[in-house]
Structure formats: structure tokens, C-alpha cells
Design an enzyme around this catalytic site. Sequence first.
Site, mmCIF file in Angstrom:
data_model
loop_
_atom_site.group_PDB
_atom_site.id
_atom_site.type_symbol
_atom_site.label_atom_id
_atom_site.label_comp_id
_atom_site.label_asym_id
_atom_site.label_seq_id
_atom_site.Cartn_x
_atom_site.Cartn_y
_atom_site.Cartn_z
ATOM 1 N N HIS A 115 40.869 -5.861 16.708
ATOM 2 C CA HIS A 115 41.438 -7.145 17.137
ATOM 3 C C HIS A 115 42.503 -6.991 18.229
ATOM 4 C CE1 HIS A 115 39.300 -8.469 13.704
ATOM 5 N NE2 HIS A 115 40.212 -8.163 12.806
ATOM 6 N N ASP A 171 17.413 -4.504 -3.126
ATOM 7 C CA ASP A 171 18.395 -3.420 -3.108
ATOM 8 C C ASP A 171 18.261 -2.700 -1.768
ATOM 9 O OD1 ASP A 171 19.932 -1.156 -3.361
ATOM 10 O OD2 ASP A 171 19.445 -0.861 -5.487
HETATM 11 P P1 NAP Z 1 31.815 -7.589 -1.265
HETATM 12 O O1 NAP Z 1 32.521 -8.808 -1.761
HETATM 13 O O2 NAP Z 1 31.904 -6.329 -2.053
HETATM 14 O O3 NAP Z 1 30.258 -8.004 -1.181
HETATM 15 C C1 NAP Z 1 29.249 -7.070 -0.935
HETATM 16 C C2 NAP Z 1 27.913 -7.783 -0.977
HETATM 17 O O4 NAP Z 1 26.878 -6.821 -0.751
HETATM 18 C C3 NAP Z 1 27.604 -8.436 -2.307
HETATM 19 O O5 NAP Z 1 26.836 -9.598 -2.075
HETATM 20 C C4 NAP Z 1 26.763 -7.377 -2.997
HETATM 21 O O6 NAP Z 1 25.978 -7.973 -3.981
HETATM 22 C C5 NAP Z 1 25.952 -6.866 -1.830
HETATM 23 N N1 NAP Z 1 25.440 -5.518 -2.035
HETATM 24 C C6 NAP Z 1 26.133 -4.393 -2.344
HETATM 25 N N2 NAP Z 1 25.300 -3.341 -2.460
HETATM 26 C C7 NAP Z 1 24.055 -3.805 -2.223
HETATM 27 C C8 NAP Z 1 22.770 -3.213 -2.202
HETATM 28 N N3 NAP Z 1 22.584 -1.914 -2.445
HETATM 29 N N4 NAP Z 1 21.713 -3.991 -1.924
HETATM 30 C C9 NAP Z 1 21.868 -5.316 -1.690
HETATM 31 N N5 NAP Z 1 23.050 -5.930 -1.665
HETATM 32 C C10 NAP Z 1 24.132 -5.185 -1.959
HETATM 33 O O7 NAP Z 1 32.193 -7.242 0.228
HETATM 34 P P2 NAP Z 1 32.776 -8.230 1.370
HETATM 35 O O8 NAP Z 1 34.243 -8.329 1.217
HETATM 36 O O9 NAP Z 1 31.976 -9.482 1.412
HETATM 37 O O10 NAP Z 1 32.542 -7.361 2.680
HETATM 38 C C11 NAP Z 1 31.257 -7.205 3.276
HETATM 39 C C12 NAP Z 1 31.430 -6.514 4.632
HETATM 40 O O11 NAP Z 1 32.195 -7.338 5.488
HETATM 41 C C13 NAP Z 1 32.166 -5.180 4.567
HETATM 42 O O12 NAP Z 1 31.663 -4.343 5.558
HETATM 43 C C14 NAP Z 1 33.591 -5.567 4.888
HETATM 44 O O13 NAP Z 1 34.337 -4.496 5.401
HETATM 45 C C15 NAP Z 1 33.342 -6.635 5.925
HETATM 46 N N6 NAP Z 1 34.456 -7.581 6.080
HETATM 47 C C16 NAP Z 1 34.881 -8.321 5.014
HETATM 48 C C17 NAP Z 1 35.907 -9.230 5.185
HETATM 49 C C18 NAP Z 1 36.381 -10.114 4.051
HETATM 50 O O14 NAP Z 1 37.253 -10.937 4.292
HETATM 51 N N7 NAP Z 1 35.834 -9.989 2.861
HETATM 52 C C19 NAP Z 1 36.513 -9.370 6.445
HETATM 53 C C20 NAP Z 1 36.042 -8.595 7.505
HETATM 54 C C21 NAP Z 1 35.016 -7.716 7.311
HETATM 55 P P3 NAP Z 1 25.435 -7.141 -5.279
HETATM 56 O O15 NAP Z 1 26.484 -6.135 -5.648
HETATM 57 O O16 NAP Z 1 25.194 -8.195 -6.292
HETATM 58 O O17 NAP Z 1 24.179 -6.511 -4.823
#
Ligand code: NAP
Length: 492
Positions: free
Chosen positions: A234, A86
Site C-alpha cells: 500500500h 478442496d
Molecule cells: P479465512 O477467513 O481463513 O478464509 C479462508 C477461506 O478459504 C475459507 O472460505 C476456507 O473455507 C477456504 N479454504 C481454506 N482451505 C481450503 C481448501 N483447501 N480448499 C478450498 N477452500 C479452502 O481467510 P481470509 O481472511 O478470508 O483471507 C483470505 C486471503 O485474503 C488470504 O490470502 C489473506 O491474506 C487475504 N486478505 C485477507 C484480508 C482480510 O481482511 N481478511 C485482507 C487482505 C487480504 P474452508 O476452510 O471451509 O474450506
Amino acid sequence: MSFDLVLFGGTGDLAWRKLMPALFQAFRHGTLPEGGRIIGVARDDLSHVQYRELIASRFKTVEGAKRPSEEEFKNFASMLHYLRLDLSKPGDYARLAEMLNSRNADTVVMYVATAPALFTQTVEQIAAAGLNGPNTRIVLEKPLGHDLASNRAINEAVGKVLHENQVFRIDHYLGKPSVQNLFAMRFGNALFEPIWRREHIANIQITIAEDLGVEKRGAFYDQTGALRDMVQNHALQLVCAIGMEPPINAHADAIRDEKLKVLRSLARWTPETLGLHAVRGQYTAGTAYGERVPGYRSEPGVDPGSNTETFVALRTEIENWRWAGVPIYIRTGKRLASRDARIEVNFRPTPHAIFRTQAGMANKLVINLQPKDGLELHLLAQAQDQRVSTKSGVRGGMLPLTSVQLDLDFDKRFGSERVGAYERLLLDVIDGRLNLFVRSDEQEEAWRWVEPIISHWEHDNNGPRPYAAGTWGPSASSAMIARDGFWWGEEA
Ligand code: NAP
């Protein structure tokens, strides 16, 4: 070279949709150094085997050509590990330290793919656990902050525990083959440089159009909007790639110094230009893929009274000797008429027209970013159709001109050898190449430039202009560019 790549957020959307497929492609292409570990980190209680099964099931949704065979996945999966941790609990980082210290890899990459609210804390705890040594590199995903102050706060926190050359701020547009080819075209060929200036270029248009709506990210998007989501990062990086001076060499800081100068030279906003040269829109119900789709305010997670912009059109100039007076138009949005990202460099027409049909026709260079990657050079040639030669518009017996194009399609030319954006960038991080990553001062300058627009819109009660889903945005966007005597590319 041994490496450990720690993927904070290893079960998240970004990890399984982009990062794992990119790492697998690098593995398939034989470019991922052997003997590496990819360590997914999240809070779920998973074993290594369960994590591998989870990733295997996610690969089933990846597009066909990028999906591993059973044999390929078995080999790739031997690199995959999982750690329950965490990130908000300082005590948990000791387990990460134990795992990493157990083998002291040559390079440790920490990829922070979690909610932005966890960025600062994660970086501080990495350092507190003694994991910020010189062989550590940290990758930060967008959005890095919500405005200049929050961006600075993150950069300062990171700067306290890591040297700038250990920090890889990702903007995946810079990893796109066509953006790298833009650098190659500009600085690897002598042909374009003499004409790459105000004397020959009439205007530059950057379009990043999506046909999708906000999908499942309504709640995130409603707090963000198109300006922060697409322009601050971008689109401005594309402006830099187009407008920068030739760097003195190919080192990361030589390139980033030149990009920074472009950002510093962008026309500052005034009350007048904010009114005339910054258009915001929001989609209403309309049509996409032949089907009715809801308006933005009816999307899940979106405030029904939201004033968040889903469309932005801007006009700016780079105020230096090379570019003074050349308008640069930026346009981006969701639920537009097609998925299309491209840069159009419109050259000036010939100074004297000897062909009557030539008036207003001019050369154009198009850099296609998506859905296809490539370059098109639009030239004027003699029409070969004899029927038109008899028409009254032909002077001196010459056939009229027609537009033809030299088309470099990277998909066709490089085929399966092509390296995707995330694949390129992940390999660069592992190898320590910073050229395609954004330095803190560049990022802060970009925020400084967009902040007056954010604040202007916050105080403007008119709200965004509506546009129907499936169109090219509000008509004010076309009116903005028409005032200069130009029109957007697709409207030609
Ligand atoms: P997401 O699907 O909500 O995934 C978040 C990840 O973080 C999950 O693996 C979650 O797993 C983990 N997490 C959350 N709280 C945590 C904690 N306290 N300790 C450990 N792990 C934790 O988010 P995402 O879309 O992948 O986005 C991640 C980042 O990339 C963000 O900053 C987002 O803005 C950026 N981003 C995403 C995209 C995209 O296409 N998705 C594109 C550009 C940028 P658990 O909840 O199981 O812990």
C-alpha cells in the site's frame, strides 16, 4: 455480457466482510452486469440455499447503509451459488470445470481469496482443468509471497499458465476514491503539474495509522509485520501515485510503466541509511478508546518473545530530476493514536517573508484516505481578528496570516454515488480494466526495495522499539524526521 465469478475462499473473512458487500453495492447501483453467477467455493458441505443463508446471516453484521433489505437480498441471492471443492485435491477441479463449462460465460473471474500457501497450486490446477482460456481472469490477494524469491515463484507459476493481462493483483488502496482522485487531480488539471516538483515541494509524508491492534489475526501478523503488511504494497503504491511522471495515456501499461520507474528510482539502502532512516516499533500495553489494552506480545496467537514490528517509519527519496533531495516519509502502525490514513504534500514557504507571522508557514495539500475521503488545500490568508493587529508582530499595519483550507469532502460531494474500493476493483476485473492493478515487475521491484530492511532487522539484536498503545509510535520516528528540520503532520 455474462460472467461467472468464482470466489475461492467463499466462506472466509475477506469474502463476507469485503467482497460480498462490495458485490452487493455494485448490484444495488445497477453496475454489476446482469446474468452473472457468483460461485462461492470452500470445503464445507453446503447447498446453494445454505450458502445464501450463510451470506444473508453475515450481512446482518455489515454497516447499516450497506445492508440489503429482504427484497434486495432475495434478488441479489439469485446470483449466488456454491461449490464444495478442496483446492489441494487436483481431482476436485473437474467439478468446477463441469459447472463453468455448463454455460460458457463471456468472462470467468477466479478470485483467489484463500491462504497464500494455496495460490500456486490453485492456479496450476485451474490450468490443468483447462480453465485458463483467454476469457479467464485471475485475481490474487495480498500477500503475494513473503520476500522477493517467493513473490517471483508465484509470478512465474502464474506466468506459465496465464498471460500477464489476465492477472489482477489487487491492492485495494488503488481502488480508494481519493487515490483515483489523486490521479485525476494530477493528470486532469494543469494547475498542479508545474509546482509538482523539488523546486516547490519541501517534503511528502504518508501516514497509514490504525488504532486497532492485531485483533484475531495475531498468528498471521506475527509472521508478517508492518513492513510486509503495509509498506511493501500500500505505502509504496501511494509513493508511486504521488511521484510518477504523467503517463502517455490512460492505458494500464502506460500507467504501470511510470509507477515502475518510481520504484526503480527509490534511494537504495546503505548501512548508514538503514540505521538512520528505518525505524521499527512494537506496541506495549496502553490505552485505546479510553480503555486499557494489552501489549502486542500478550495478544492471542503472538509469540511472547516476538520481535515482529507493529510500527514502521522510513525516510526515502525518489532519485530523479523531478524529486532529487525531497524527503519522502512513510509511517504506518497498529495501536496508534487514531485511525488515520493520509498523504501530506508540504510545499516550500515563500522565498521572502513580508509578514512576520509567516515564517515557517507554508501551503500543504492533504489527501485524506481514511476515515474520510477527500482533499484539503491549506492556504495562508489574512487573519480577520482585529485584536491581533495591534500586537507588535505586525509589520506595515498588515494583519497576520492564518491557515485556511479548501476542503473537498468526497463523502459530502458524491454521497451515496461513491463507489467503494473493492466495488470499483471487482467491476474493473469483470470489465477487464487493469489500470488499478499491480503488474508483476512492479511488485517484484517493491520487494527488492524492502528486502534490505527485512534483512537488516533480522540481524539487529536490538529488536523493535517499544511504544505505548494509543500513541504515535516510538520517539525515534519523530527524531528521524526532526533531523531534516520537519515534523509529522499531527505534531504541528
Ligand atoms: P479465512 O477467513 O481463513 O478464509 C479462508 C477461506 O478459504 C475459507 O472460505 C476456507 O473455507 C477456504 N479454504 C481454506 N482451505 C481450503 C481448501 N483447501 N480448499 C478450498 N477452500 C479452502 O481467510 P481470509 O481472511 O478470508 O483471507 C483470505 C486471503 O485474503 C488470504 O490470502 C489473506 O491474506 C487475504 N486478505 C485477507 C484480508 C482480510 O481482511 N481478511 C485482507 C487482505 C487480504 P474452508 O476452510 O471451509 O474450506
